[in-house]
Design a protein around this motif. Structure first.
Motif, PDB file in Angstrom:
ATOM      1  N   ASN A  62      -2.449  -8.259   9.496  1.00 43.96           N
ATOM      2  CA  ASN A  62      -1.463  -6.928   9.021  1.00 43.96           C
ATOM      3  C   ASN A  62      -0.332  -7.451   8.797  1.00 43.96           C
ATOM      4  OD1 ASN A  62      -2.797  -6.888  12.219  1.00 43.96           O
ATOM      5  ND2 ASN A  62      -2.690  -4.629  11.149  1.00 43.96           N
ATOM      6  N   CYS A  63      -0.399  -8.032   6.877  1.00 36.66           N
ATOM      7  CA  CYS A  63       0.400  -8.744   6.654  1.00 36.66           C
ATOM      8  C   CYS A  63       1.655  -7.830   5.898  1.00 36.66           C
ATOM      9  CB  CYS A  63       0.091  -9.687   5.391  1.00 36.66           C
ATOM     10  SG  CYS A  63      -1.103 -10.709   6.072  1.00 36.66           S
ATOM     11  N   GLY A  64       2.991  -8.414   6.635  1.00 35.75           N
ATOM     12  CA  GLY A  64       3.619  -6.994   5.787  1.00 35.75           C
ATOM     13  C   GLY A  64       3.641  -7.246   4.159  1.00 35.75           C
ATOM     14  N   SER A  65       4.403  -6.428   3.777  1.00 32.54           N
ATOM     15  CA  SER A  65       3.762  -6.393   2.250  1.00 32.54           C
ATOM     16  C   SER A  65       4.211  -4.448   1.813  1.00 32.54           C
ATOM     17  CB  SER A  65       3.159  -6.444   1.712  1.00 32.54           C
ATOM     18  OG  SER A  65       1.750  -5.574   2.185  1.00 32.54           O
ATOM     19  N   SER A  66       5.252  -4.417   0.790  1.00 37.39           N
ATOM     20  CA  SER A  66       5.353  -3.066  -0.235  1.00 37.39           C
ATOM     21  C   SER A  66       4.272  -2.507  -1.511  1.00 37.39           C
ATOM     22  CB  SER A  66       6.928  -3.006  -0.505  1.00 37.39           C
ATOM     23  OG  SER A  66       7.350  -2.103  -1.396  1.00 37.39           O
ATOM     24  N   PRO A  67       3.975  -1.601  -1.503  1.00 36.61           N
ATOM     25  CA  PRO A  67       3.114  -1.629  -2.152  1.00 36.61           C
ATOM     26  C   PRO A  67       4.578  -0.943  -3.492  1.00 36.61           C
ATOM     27  CG  PRO A  67       3.381   0.557  -0.944  1.00 36.61           C
ATOM     28  CD  PRO A  67       4.560  -0.633  -0.118  1.00 36.61           C
ATOM     29  N   PHE A  68       5.318  -1.034  -3.548  1.00 37.52           N
ATOM     30  CA  PHE A  68       5.709  -0.869  -4.676  1.00 37.52           C
ATOM     31  C   PHE A  68       6.569  -2.061  -5.116  1.00 37.52           C
ATOM     32  CE2 PHE A  68       6.307   2.163  -1.404  1.00 37.52           C
ATOM     33  CZ  PHE A  68       5.537   2.914  -1.802  1.00 37.52           C
ATOM     34  N   PHE A  69       7.206  -3.763  -5.148  1.00 36.60           N
ATOM     35  CA  PHE A  69       8.193  -4.037  -5.522  1.00 36.60           C
ATOM     36  C   PHE A  69       7.106  -5.635  -5.125  1.00 36.60           C
ATOM     37  CE2 PHE A  69      10.526  -0.702  -3.378  1.00 36.60           C
ATOM     38  CZ  PHE A  69      11.462   0.222  -5.016  1.00 36.60           C
ATOM     39  N   LYS A  89      -7.090  -0.640   6.789  1.00 33.94           N
ATOM     40  CA  LYS A  89      -7.331  -0.211   5.997  1.00 33.94           C
ATOM     41  C   LYS A  89      -5.938   0.946   6.459  1.00 33.94           C
ATOM     42  CE  LYS A  89     -10.886  -1.480   2.896  1.00 33.94           C
ATOM     43  NZ  LYS A  89     -12.266  -0.801   2.061  1.00 33.94           N
ATOM     44  N   GLY A  90      -5.793   1.777   7.077  1.00 28.12           N
ATOM     45  CA  GLY A  90      -5.294   2.114   7.912  1.00 28.12           C
ATOM     46  C   GLY A  90      -3.982   1.968   8.210  1.00 28.12           C
ATOM     47  N   ASP A  91      -3.339   0.796   8.103  1.00 27.27           N
ATOM     48  CA  ASP A  91      -2.229   0.418   8.378  1.00 27.27           C
ATOM     49  C   ASP A  91      -1.391   0.769   6.825  1.00 27.27           C
ATOM     50  OD1 ASP A  91       0.409  -0.848   9.555  1.00 27.27           O
ATOM     51  OD2 ASP A  91      -0.806  -3.485   9.220  1.00 27.27           O
ATOM     52  N   PRO A  92      -0.594   1.331   7.043  1.00 32.14           N
ATOM     53  CA  PRO A  92       0.698   1.121   5.338  1.00 32.14           C
ATOM     54  C   PRO A  92       1.356   0.316   5.918  1.00 32.14           C
ATOM     55  CG  PRO A  92       1.115   2.563   7.479  1.00 32.14           C
ATOM     56  CD  PRO A  92       0.204   1.909   7.548  1.00 32.14           C
ATOM     57  N   ILE A  93       2.141  -0.942   6.966  1.00 36.78           N
ATOM     58  CA  ILE A  93       2.603  -1.736   6.028  1.00 36.78           C
ATOM     59  C   ILE A  93       1.403  -3.165   5.516  1.00 36.78           C
ATOM     60  CG2 ILE A  93       3.684  -3.653   8.366  1.00 36.78           C
ATOM     61  CD1 ILE A  93       4.666  -2.104   9.487  1.00 36.78           C
ATOM     62  N   ASN A  94       0.379  -3.244   5.495  1.00 34.39           N
ATOM     63  CA  ASN A  94      -0.469  -4.263   5.232  1.00 34.39           C
ATOM     64  C   ASN A  94      -0.483  -3.167   3.321  1.00 34.39           C
ATOM     65  OD1 ASN A  94      -2.999  -4.802   6.970  1.00 34.39           O
ATOM     66  ND2 ASN A  94      -2.580  -3.185   5.579  1.00 34.39           N
ATOM     67  N   ALA A  95      -0.301  -2.605   3.179  1.00 31.57           N
ATOM     68  CA  ALA A  95      -1.077  -1.600   2.047  1.00 31.57           C
ATOM     69  C   ALA A  95      -0.816  -1.990   0.694  1.00 31.57           C
ATOM     70  CB  ALA A  95      -0.755  -0.267   1.791  1.00 31.57           C
ATOM     71  N   GLY A  96       0.590  -2.690   1.123  1.00 32.53           N
ATOM     72  CA  GLY A  96       0.970  -3.561  -0.452  1.00 32.53           C
ATOM     73  C   GLY A  96       0.428  -5.007  -0.703  1.00 32.53           C
ATOM     74  N   LEU A  97       0.211  -5.540   0.616  1.00 32.97           N
ATOM     75  CA  LEU A  97      -0.936  -6.965   0.630  1.00 32.97           C
ATOM     76  C   LEU A  97      -2.378  -5.999   0.035  1.00 32.97           C
ATOM     77  CD1 LEU A  97      -1.532  -9.808   1.466  1.00 32.97           C
ATOM     78  CD2 LEU A  97      -3.121  -7.979   2.497  1.00 32.97           C
ATOM     79  N   LEU A  98      -3.091  -5.384  -0.025  1.00 32.47           N
ATOM     80  CA  LEU A  98      -4.412  -5.125  -0.632  1.00 32.47           C
ATOM     81  C   LEU A  98      -4.370  -4.343  -1.548  1.00 32.47           C
ATOM     82  CD1 LEU A  98      -5.881  -2.752   2.371  1.00 32.47           C
ATOM     83  CD2 LEU A  98      -5.863  -5.127   2.676  1.00 32.47           C
ATOM     84  N   GLU A  99      -2.864  -4.144  -1.986  1.00 35.63           N
ATOM     85  CA  GLU A  99      -3.139  -3.696  -3.677  1.00 35.63           C
ATOM     86  C   GLU A  99      -2.780  -4.942  -4.825  1.00 35.63           C
ATOM     87  OE1 GLU A  99      -0.576  -0.766  -4.482  1.00 35.63           O
ATOM     88  OE2 GLU A  99      -1.233   1.019  -3.192  1.00 35.63           O
ATOM     89  N   SER A 100      -2.495  -6.064  -4.164  1.00 35.30           N
ATOM     90  CA  SER A 100      -2.351  -7.283  -4.743  1.00 35.30           C
ATOM     91  C   SER A 100      -3.311  -8.011  -4.478  1.00 35.30           C
ATOM     92  CB  SER A 100      -1.425  -7.984  -4.045  1.00 35.30           C
ATOM     93  OG  SER A 100       0.130  -6.852  -3.614  1.00 35.30           O
ATOM     94  N   LEU A 101      -4.405  -7.739  -3.897  1.00 38.24           N
ATOM     95  CA  LEU A 101      -5.527  -8.622  -4.103  1.00 38.24           C
ATOM     96  C   LEU A 101      -6.044  -8.597  -4.816  1.00 38.24           C
ATOM     97  CD1 LEU A 101      -7.410  -7.359  -0.735  1.00 38.24           C
ATOM     98  CD2 LEU A 101      -6.268  -8.922  -0.828  1.00 38.24           C
ATOM     99  N   PRO A 102      -6.346 -10.331  -5.024  1.00 41.98           N
ATOM    100  CA  PRO A 102      -7.384 -10.543  -6.628  1.00 41.98           C
ATOM    101  C   PRO A 102      -8.491 -10.479  -6.845  1.00 41.98           C
ATOM    102  CG  PRO A 102      -6.212 -12.467  -5.714  1.00 41.98           C
ATOM    103  CD  PRO A 102      -5.670 -11.667  -4.553  1.00 41.98           C
TER     104      PRO A 102
END
Length: 152
Positions: A62-69, A89-102
């Motif tokens: 559950n990586c801490g990540s921001s989807p914005f910065f 996928k229901g965790d908003p705190i790891n949303a930035g990481l999921l958007e960053s996946l190669p």
């Protein structure tokens, strides 16, 4: 808040520990694990070591990540160090990481249970077996005295 605002977090203590372990155990595989904010500290600690950071295999929950910065920092870390990611996928705190996946990132496990209670989607306990499946240690086990010299 620092992660949400900048996608960065630093700890001189964590960075020092990574350097010390790397120096004390050169050329050996090392393992690290973290949850939430700890995963950002691990990311930065390994990244600060550069090539030596590859000696660490990270398991991040559950990586801490921001989807914005600064999502590029996560993408670069994932590409370079290929940590094992555990995400919900229901965790908003790891949303930035999921958007960053190669593309085609394969070192990831998704929790199949998404809870309507958002805080359950960020809990470390979601990755543990149900309490009825946990085997308690044998409380009656005795520890033997150390063996001395040639007394074997």
């Amino acid at each position: 808040m620092q992660v949400l605002a900048t996608n960065l977090a630093k700890s001189s203590d964590v960075d020092r520990l990574f350097r010390e372990v790397s120096q004390d155990f050169p050329n050996q595989q090392k393992y690290t694990t973290a949850h939430s904010l700890g995963s950002v500290l691990v990311k930065n600690g390994m990244s600060d070591l550069g090539e030596d950071g590859r000696e660490f295999k990270a398991f991040l929950f559950n990586c801490g990540s921001s989807p914005f910065f600064n999502t590029k920092a996560w993408r670069d870390y994932l590409t370079t160090y290929e940590p094992m990611i555990f995400a919900n996928k229901g965790d908003p705190i790891n949303a930035g990481l999921l958007e960053s996946l190669p593309d085609a990132y394969s070192n990831i496990v998704y929790n199949p249970e998404v809870s309507g209670a958002i805080w359950n989607n960020h809990s470390l306990s979601q990755w543990l077996p149900p309490s009825e499946d946990v085997v308690e240690p044998n409380q009656d086990a005795a520890v033997s005295d150390p063996v001395e010299g040639n007394d074997v």
